[in-house]
Design an enzyme around this catalytic site. Structure first.
Site, short mmCIF file in Angstrom:
data_model
loop_
_atom_site.label_atom_id
_atom_site.label_comp_id
_atom_site.label_asym_id
_atom_site.label_seq_id
_atom_site.Cartn_x
_atom_site.Cartn_y
_atom_site.Cartn_z
N SER A 139 0.89 -1.31 0.05
CA SER A 139 -0.13 0.15 0.01
C SER A 139 0.77 1.39 -0.01
O SER A 139 2.12 1.17 0.20
CB SER A 139 -1.11 -0.02 1.27
OG SER A 139 -1.74 1.20 1.18
N CYS A 140 0.10 2.44 -0.45
CA CYS A 140 1.02 3.60 -0.17
C CYS A 140 0.00 4.90 -0.07
O CYS A 140 -1.19 4.66 0.34
CB CYS A 140 2.08 3.99 -1.30
SG CYS A 140 1.34 3.76 -3.11
N GLY A 141 0.33 5.98 -0.86
CA GLY A 141 -0.58 7.07 -1.07
C GLY A 141 -1.69 6.80 -2.19
O GLY A 141 -2.86 7.04 -1.64
#
Length: 285
Positions: A240-242
């Site tokens: 996951s990330c932004g």
């Protein structure tokens, strides 16, 4: 020096040797965070690796979604790739203007669509330029090529699947954002999002997987970074990330390490952070 692998990562030396290959297709997949004051398309038009086509991450996406650059429908991906002259039988090399930032997202998208012969250029355009290699500002001559797509659904996760994984604790959720954003100390670049992270997730900032020159660390060093962050590599991993871009750097690193059971949370924090009903953790755990 990373070992060249045309299915994951290739060096600038490799690309220079193969740049005239008739079935090589080079994609400039530069993309920058909101507020960075960089225009990827304009930079491509002024200078790119010879023969490169511009891959617009925001355009080759699901425009029906309110979330940024979500995975496009198969038909849209196929039509956009046909327009770029990328199809069956091509070896694809993807690069970006940051070094190793957004190119991995396009690598992952090709893998999701069942395309195997695709690699990221290690060190990207900055390394290519620093070595004094040839650049141009001419648009390439494009000929249509059909692409056969076999979507690999196991490679992508939605919010329901991630929420379930967080509750069951049978999967490692690994967040590629900077530590300050993961902890909730720094504001998100997109307005309206809560600060923090998915409860139980681990933090492996994508920059920790890179050498100082922007190339990716060797597989054993990558493994050490994940283990030092508390990631149990015996479990499946969801990255996951932004907004689902830098998360793919983690997927690329995991693939380089020989791990196969990993996927990407496409909505990432842009989705999770906006829903008040989803739990949010702050701090280091």
């Amino acid at each position: 020096m990373a070992l060249d692998d045309p299915k994951t990562l290739v060096s600038t030396e490799w690309l220079a040797r193969h740049i005239k290959d008739p079935d090589l297709r080079i994609l400039d997949a530069s993309w920058y965070l909101p507020g960075s004051d960089r225009d990827a398309q304009a930079e491509y038009e002024s200078a790119h690796i010879p023969g490169a086509r511009f891959f617009d991450i925001d355009d080759v996406s699901d425009q029906r979604s309110d979330l940024p650059h979500m995975v496009p429908p198969v038909e849209k991906f196929m039509s956009r790739m046909r327009a770029l002259g990328v199809g069956d039988g091509h070896q694809v090399v993807v690069y970006d203007g940051s070094g190793l930032f957004s190119a991995a997202r396009v690598w992952w998208l090709f893998k999701l669509m069942g395309q195997d012969d695709v690699a990221v250029l290690d060190g990207g355009f900055p390394k290519w330029q620093a070595e004094g290699r040839e650049i141009e500002d001419m648009p390439p001559v494009i000929r249509d090529r059909h692409m056969t797509v076999r979507r690999q659904n196991q490679m992508v996760k939605d919010v329901t699947q991630v929420s379930s994984a967080a509750k069951l604790k049978d999967t490692e959720i690994v967040d590629a954002r900077a530590a300050s954003r993961f902890r909730g100390d720094a504001p998100e670049p997109r307005p309206g999002l809560r600060a923090g992270h998915i409860p139980g997730s681990r933090n492996v900032p994508f920059a920790t997987l890179l050498e100082e020159n922007g190339t990716m660390k060797a597989p054993e060093a990558l493994r050490g970074v994940f283990e030092d962050a508390g990631v149990d590599l015996s479990k499946p991993v969801i990255t996951s990330c932004g907004s689902g871009v830098t998360a793919a750097i983690l997927n690329l690193a995991l693939t380089r390490m020989g791990k196969v059971d990993h996927s990407l949370y496409d909505g990432s924090w842009s989705e999770w952070g906006q829903f008040p009903t989803l739990p949010v953790a702050t701090g280091d755990n």
